[in-house]
Design an enzyme around this catalytic site. Structure first.
Site, PDB file in Angstrom:
ATOM      1  N   LYS A  35      47.191   2.726  -0.479  1.00 31.46           N
ATOM      2  CA  LYS A  35      48.365   1.912  -0.817  1.00 31.46           C
ATOM      3  C   LYS A  35      48.386   0.567  -0.111  1.00 31.46           C
ATOM      4  CE  LYS A  35      51.441   3.922   2.700  1.00 31.46           C
ATOM      5  NZ  LYS A  35      52.714   4.629   2.924  1.00 31.46           N
ATOM      6  N   LYS A  37      45.491  -1.313   2.797  1.00 31.61           N
ATOM      7  CA  LYS A  37      44.142  -1.862   2.865  1.00 31.61           C
ATOM      8  C   LYS A  37      43.190  -0.786   3.362  1.00 31.61           C
ATOM      9  CE  LYS A  37      45.500  -6.639   3.935  1.00 31.61           C
ATOM     10  NZ  LYS A  37      45.380  -7.724   4.954  1.00 31.61           N
ATOM     11  N   GLY A 176      56.986   6.298  26.889  1.00 31.76           N
ATOM     12  CA  GLY A 176      55.851   7.135  26.525  1.00 31.76           C
ATOM     13  C   GLY A 176      54.635   6.797  27.366  1.00 31.76           C
ATOM     14  N   ILE A 180      48.431   5.607  24.218  1.00 32.98           N
ATOM     15  CA  ILE A 180      48.876   4.344  23.628  1.00 32.98           C
ATOM     16  C   ILE A 180      49.868   3.632  24.547  1.00 32.98           C
ATOM     17  CG2 ILE A 180      50.012   3.281  21.647  1.00 32.98           C
ATOM     18  CD1 ILE A 180      49.025   5.624  19.947  1.00 32.98           C
ATOM     19  N   HIS A 436      18.903   1.033  38.196  1.00 34.70           N
ATOM     20  CA  HIS A 436      19.620   0.479  39.348  1.00 34.70           C
ATOM     21  C   HIS A 436      19.498  -1.047  39.332  1.00 34.70           C
ATOM     22  CE1 HIS A 436      21.024   0.101  43.510  1.00 34.70           C
ATOM     23  NE2 HIS A 436      20.011  -0.741  43.708  1.00 34.70           N
TER      24      HIS A 436
END
Length: 457
Positions: A35, A37, A176, A180, A436
């Site tokens: 609906k 992209k 939260g 995220i 290293h």
């Protein structure tokens, strides 16, 4: 009359386009309904834009600290509009490439919302009717909201809104403390915003090893961020251009903007399904078996619309499982306990496999090795010694978990993820040579120590 395809995919995010590409590569005729992209949330409003802004924050942080290296610079400023334009260029380039790949594999794309009816009939709201021998449902997810914090795009933002801001707020509360939320809090803080991070659970980053979380929290606080765990939000008030978030026990915090980052919910709205056997649980997730099959024969579901880790690479893996099942090929179901996780806050977090506590709770007799980046020569050179590598193994057995926090660990997890999934032992991995000086030596030393013969620890 419906147009016929071997496979019809509803949803063009990572799970959906991966299913389409994989099936087309196997010579199948494929239609994809999207609906918005192709690329979905990950490409347009999620992973890619977010990591671009986190890279902007990294560049800002590097320039601000350049004097330590003898590089004389003024305090950097930020033109968020330029960064936003660059973000869009990256997204558009990836989108163009994806569209070209879809065209090359002769995948027919339909722009619109698709719904599934009886007999594998997919109806698109542009009037198209498609019939697939098989159907994959991959409609993804949308940001969750919480009562009393309806997003308005100005004062109360979702992750979608944050990625489109053109001006940095002076202060923000991020509600939260998951992946995220920590990424946005870290990015905003590095760019000069005063950040308060609010999490209802006792600790940030649920699912991460406790030692890793401790490093992240210390870093956040050291950089001036306020971190509050075990707190609940109970509403808000707006006055004088600011917003006051009400917390439990009469506390509050007043900021310029609030970012609601409490996870994402599956998007099954408008999918139809009433005339099918596809089952949706009370949380809105589509029920599938280990082969991604729904209760409707020939119909599969992958990605965020099923109750598995909401990661693009998990969607890719599930899509491959589903298509291989359609083709009747041998397959290995996704082992969700061993998938790689990457969190792009500063310091970065990456892990695969069990945490130490989970391994003990599962009854394993474990051995643990931890090494800090503060003794790694490359970390000293680049000026980022914050963090550690932690490896958990069964005593006289395989590696059960690899947990990293620190510089570029999202790019270092590869051998840790392989060691967990191949059930390699510390002796197996201890024989490998690490160049290293590199950051990867810390993983090598951590594993070598588990053999009883570490060099530096």
């Amino acid at each position: 009359m419906a147009e016929e395809f071997d496979l019809v995919v509803i949803g063009g995010g990572p799970g959906g386009y991966a299913a389409a590409l994989y099936a087309a590569a196997a010579g199948k005729s494929v239609a994809l309904v999207e609906k918005d992209k192709v690329g979905g949330t990950c490409l347009h409003r999620g992973c890619i834009p977010a990591k671009h802004y986190l890279e902007t924050a990294s560049v800002f942080r590097t320039v601000a600290g350049a004097k330590v290296f003898g590089v004389q610079t003024d305090q950097p400023g930020l033109d968020l509009g330029v960064s936003r334009d660059r973000k869009q260029k990256v997204v558009d380039q990836l989108w163009k490439g994806l569209q070209g790949l879809m065209k090359k594999r002769k995948i027919k794309t339909f722009a619109g919302t698709g719904s599934l009816g009886a007999g594998h009939l997919v109806t698109v709201d542009d009037g198209s009717e498609l019939h697939g021998t098989h159907v994959v449902l991959a409609t993804g997810s949308v940001p969750r909201t919480i009562p009393g914090f309806d997003p308005d795009g100005e004062k109360i933002l979702t992750s979608d809104h944050v990625l489109e801001i053109d001006k940095l707020p002076a202060s923000a509360a991020v509600i939260g403390g998951g992946a995220i939320g920590c990424e946005f809090a870290s990015m905003l803080s590095d760019l000069g915003c005063e950040v308060t991070l609010l999490e209802a659970l006792p600790k940030l980053l649920p699912g991460c090893d406790a030692d890793v979380v401790d490093v992240v929290v210390r870093s956040f606080k050291k950089r001036g961020m306020t971190v509050r765990t075990g707190v609940t939000v109970e509403g808000h008030e707006q006055a004088n251009g600011q917003i006051t978030v009400k917390l439990g026990e009469g506390e509050s915090v007043t900021v310029d903007q609030v970012v609601v980052s409490v996870g994402r919910r599956p998007l099954t709205d408008g999918l139809g399904l009433e005339d099918t056997r596809v089952e949706v649980d009370e949380r809105g997730f589509i029920t599938v078996d280990s082969h991604q099959r729904t209760a409707e024969e020939g119909v599969y579901a992958v990605g965020d619309v099923v109750a598995t880790p909401q990661l693009a690479h998990v969607g890719f893996a599930e899509a491959i499982v589903a298509v291989r099942d359609m083709l009747g090929e041998d397959l290995v179901p996704v082992d969700y306990g061993k998938v790689p996780w990457c969190i792009y806050c500063h310091p970065e977090v990456a892990f695969a496999g069990m945490t130490e506590q989970a391994a003990r709770d599962a009854g394993h007799d474990v051995v643990v090795s931890k090494h800090s980046f503060n003794s790694n020569s490359r970390a000293m050179i680049i000026g980022e010694t914050e963090g550690l590598v932690k490896v958990i193994a069964a005593k006289n057995g395989p590696i059960l978990g690899v947990h990293m926090v620190g510089p570029w660990v999202t790019e270092q997890l590869g051998e840790g993820w392989l060691s967990v999934n191949w059930e390699a032992t510390p002796d197996d991995m201890g024989q490998l040579i690490h160049p290293h000086p590199t950051l990867s030596e810390t993983f090598g030393e951590t594993v070598l120590t588990l053999t009883g013969r570490g060099l530096h620890g």
